[in-house]
Design an enzyme around this catalytic site. Structure first.
Site, PDB file in Angstrom:
ATOM      1  N   ILE A  21       0.845  -1.202   0.000  1.00 23.74           N
ATOM      2  CA  ILE A  21       0.000   0.000   0.000  1.00 23.74           C
ATOM      3  C   ILE A  21       0.882   1.255   0.000  1.00 23.74           C
ATOM      4  O   ILE A  21       0.581   2.245  -0.678  1.00 23.74           O
ATOM      5  CB  ILE A  21      -0.923  -0.027   1.242  1.00 23.74           C
ATOM      6  CG1 ILE A  21      -1.884  -1.218   1.159  1.00 23.74           C
ATOM      7  CG2 ILE A  21      -1.711   1.282   1.360  1.00 23.74           C
ATOM      8  CD1 ILE A  21      -2.598  -1.540   2.478  1.00 23.74           C
ATOM      9  N   SER A 144      -6.505  -0.414  10.946  1.00 22.09           N
ATOM     10  CA  SER A 144      -7.151  -1.585  10.348  1.00 22.09           C
ATOM     11  C   SER A 144      -8.461  -1.873  11.054  1.00 22.09           C
ATOM     12  O   SER A 144      -8.610  -1.593  12.248  1.00 22.09           O
ATOM     13  CB  SER A 144      -6.236  -2.805  10.481  1.00 22.09           C
ATOM     14  OG  SER A 144      -6.939  -3.978  10.116  1.00 22.09           O
ATOM     15  N   TYR A 171      -1.486  -7.758  16.906  1.00 20.96           N
ATOM     16  CA  TYR A 171      -1.684  -6.866  15.751  1.00 20.96           C
ATOM     17  C   TYR A 171      -2.930  -6.006  15.979  1.00 20.96           C
ATOM     18  O   TYR A 171      -2.918  -4.793  15.735  1.00 20.96           O
ATOM     19  CB  TYR A 171      -1.832  -7.714  14.480  1.00 20.96           C
ATOM     20  CG  TYR A 171      -2.102  -6.913  13.221  1.00 20.96           C
ATOM     21  CD1 TYR A 171      -1.111  -6.105  12.659  1.00 20.96           C
ATOM     22  CD2 TYR A 171      -3.346  -6.970  12.586  1.00 20.96           C
ATOM     23  CE1 TYR A 171      -1.349  -5.376  11.502  1.00 20.96           C
ATOM     24  CE2 TYR A 171      -3.589  -6.245  11.427  1.00 20.96           C
ATOM     25  CZ  TYR A 171      -2.595  -5.454  10.887  1.00 20.96           C
ATOM     26  OH  TYR A 171      -2.835  -4.725   9.745  1.00 20.96           O
ATOM     27  N   LYS A 175      -3.238  -1.924  16.095  1.00 18.47           N
ATOM     28  CA  LYS A 175      -4.083  -1.149  15.172  1.00 18.47           C
ATOM     29  C   LYS A 175      -5.117  -0.321  15.937  1.00 18.47           C
ATOM     30  O   LYS A 175      -5.514   0.756  15.492  1.00 18.47           O
ATOM     31  CB  LYS A 175      -4.746  -2.099  14.166  1.00 18.47           C
ATOM     32  CG  LYS A 175      -3.745  -2.734  13.193  1.00 18.47           C
ATOM     33  CD  LYS A 175      -3.230  -1.726  12.188  1.00 18.47           C
ATOM     34  CE  LYS A 175      -1.756  -1.642  12.066  1.00 18.47           C
ATOM     35  NZ  LYS A 175      -1.287  -0.681  11.074  1.00 18.47           N
TER      36      LYS A 175
END
Ligand SMILES: NC(=O)c1ccc[n+]([C@@H]2O[C@H](COP(=O)([O-])OP(=O)(O)OC[C@H]3O[C@@H](n4cnc5c(N)ncnc54)[C@H](OP(=O)(O)O)[C@@H]3O)[C@@H](O)[C@H]2O)c1
Length: 283
Positions: A21, A144, A171, A175
């Site tokens: 990205i 996310s 994770y 986020k």
């Protein structure tokens, strides 16, 4: 016709702009006339992107600055090198990230938290005066939808190696931290011309999934991967088109969307900010 909150010739820094990205983000910003600074771990792996941008016949060449977000010393050096360039900074894209990578950072933080949140927290802090003096400017942080997959933040876990087998829970915490950081930053930047956005890019076919166990990838494929070009759209929207009045919001599909209850918890955001300040100043 979309609003356009940028002027060709402005300067943007993108972390992790060599692949995925971030790569598309850096290239598209250069196409719009931004001078792009890519901060990342490897010049060798970033050179193809620098060459690609050069081939677009841009006015100012893209610049590479070394950055390892798993080392607070490296983050400080990255900010110092940027300051040495004597450029303004109109856009900081906190894009780099790891998922499923286990262990600890060089400064003793859980890997996902240290790289995804704390490294970007310090980088933004060190560049904040520059962003303010260059205003109007923006900080775009790639969070996310995975932020919804944690019941909270266990503060003690953040100073321990990754505990779970997949690293997915860690994770998710990192986020969530990205999201809380962005909303708290918006609050603290109230009255300045710095606006800030967090976003979910979609589920995107990139290298981020490389550290996940083999069985996990087919599950993601079932959910329908976006291409990196599609995955960069919301970042680019927040960088150039999102109204300043929407500073602090969480975006998906290029529009504001609802974060989890924890993602909207302003007390938690302030708590995380204050703890992060202590952590980056004492290691
Ligand atoms: N892909 C998805 O489905 C998805 C979904 C939601 C959110 N996101 C978020 O989107 C962002 C971009 O991810 P991506 O999908 O494009 O993944 P990617 O292709 O794996 O790119 C990640 C980038 O982060 C860099 N990076 C990793 N560790 C670093 C460190 N310690 N210091 C500096 N840079 C580091 C990588 O550099 P190296 O090449 O040196 O490793 C790479 O440039 C991440 O924040 C991720 O959490 C992605």
């Amino acid at each position: 016709m979309k609003n356009e909150f940028y002027i060709p010739g402005q300067v943007a820094m993108v972390t992790g702009g060599n692949v995925g990205i971030g790569r598309v983000t850096a290239i598209e910003l250069a196409k719009k006339g931004f001078q792009v600074v890519i901060a990342g771990r490897s010049l060798e792996r970033t050179q193809p992107v620098l060459d690609h941008i050069q081939s677009l016949a841009v006015d100012a060449p893209a610049i590479f600055i070394p950055l390892d977000l798993a080392s607070l010393a490296s983050v400080r050096e990255c900010a110092r090198l940027f300051m040495q360039l004597n450029l303004p900074l109109h856009l900081l894209v906190n894009n780099a990230g790891v998922a499923g990578l286990k262990g600890m950072t060089q400064d003793g933080f859980e890997m996902a938290f240290g790289v995804n949140h704390l490294g970007h927290f310090l980088l933004t802090q060190l560049l904040l005066e520059k962003l303010i003096s260059s205003g109007p400017s923006r900080v775009v942080t790639v969070s996310s939808r995975a932020h919804k997959r944690t019941p909270g933040i266990d503060w003690d876990d953040l100073s321990r190696p990754t505990r779970t087998w997949t690293g997915i829970r860690e994770y998710a915490v990192s986020k969530l931290a990205n999201l809380l950081f962005s909303s708290e930053l918006a609050k603290r930047m109230n009255g300045t011309s710095v606006s800030t956005y967090a976003l979910h890019p979609g589920v995107v076919d990139t290298e981020i999934w490389r550290a996940l166990p083999d069985w996990a990838r087919p599950l993601l494929r079932l959910r329908g991967f976006l291409t990196p070009e599609e995955g960069a759209r919301t970042t680019l929207h927040c960088a150039m088109h999102a109204p300043q009045t929407e500073s602090g919001l969480y975006y998906a599909d290029s529009q504001p969307t609802q974060a989890s209850a924890l993602g909207q918890d302003s007390e938690l955001a302030t708590n995380l900010w204050e703890r992060s300040e202590v952590w980056v100043n004492h290691r």
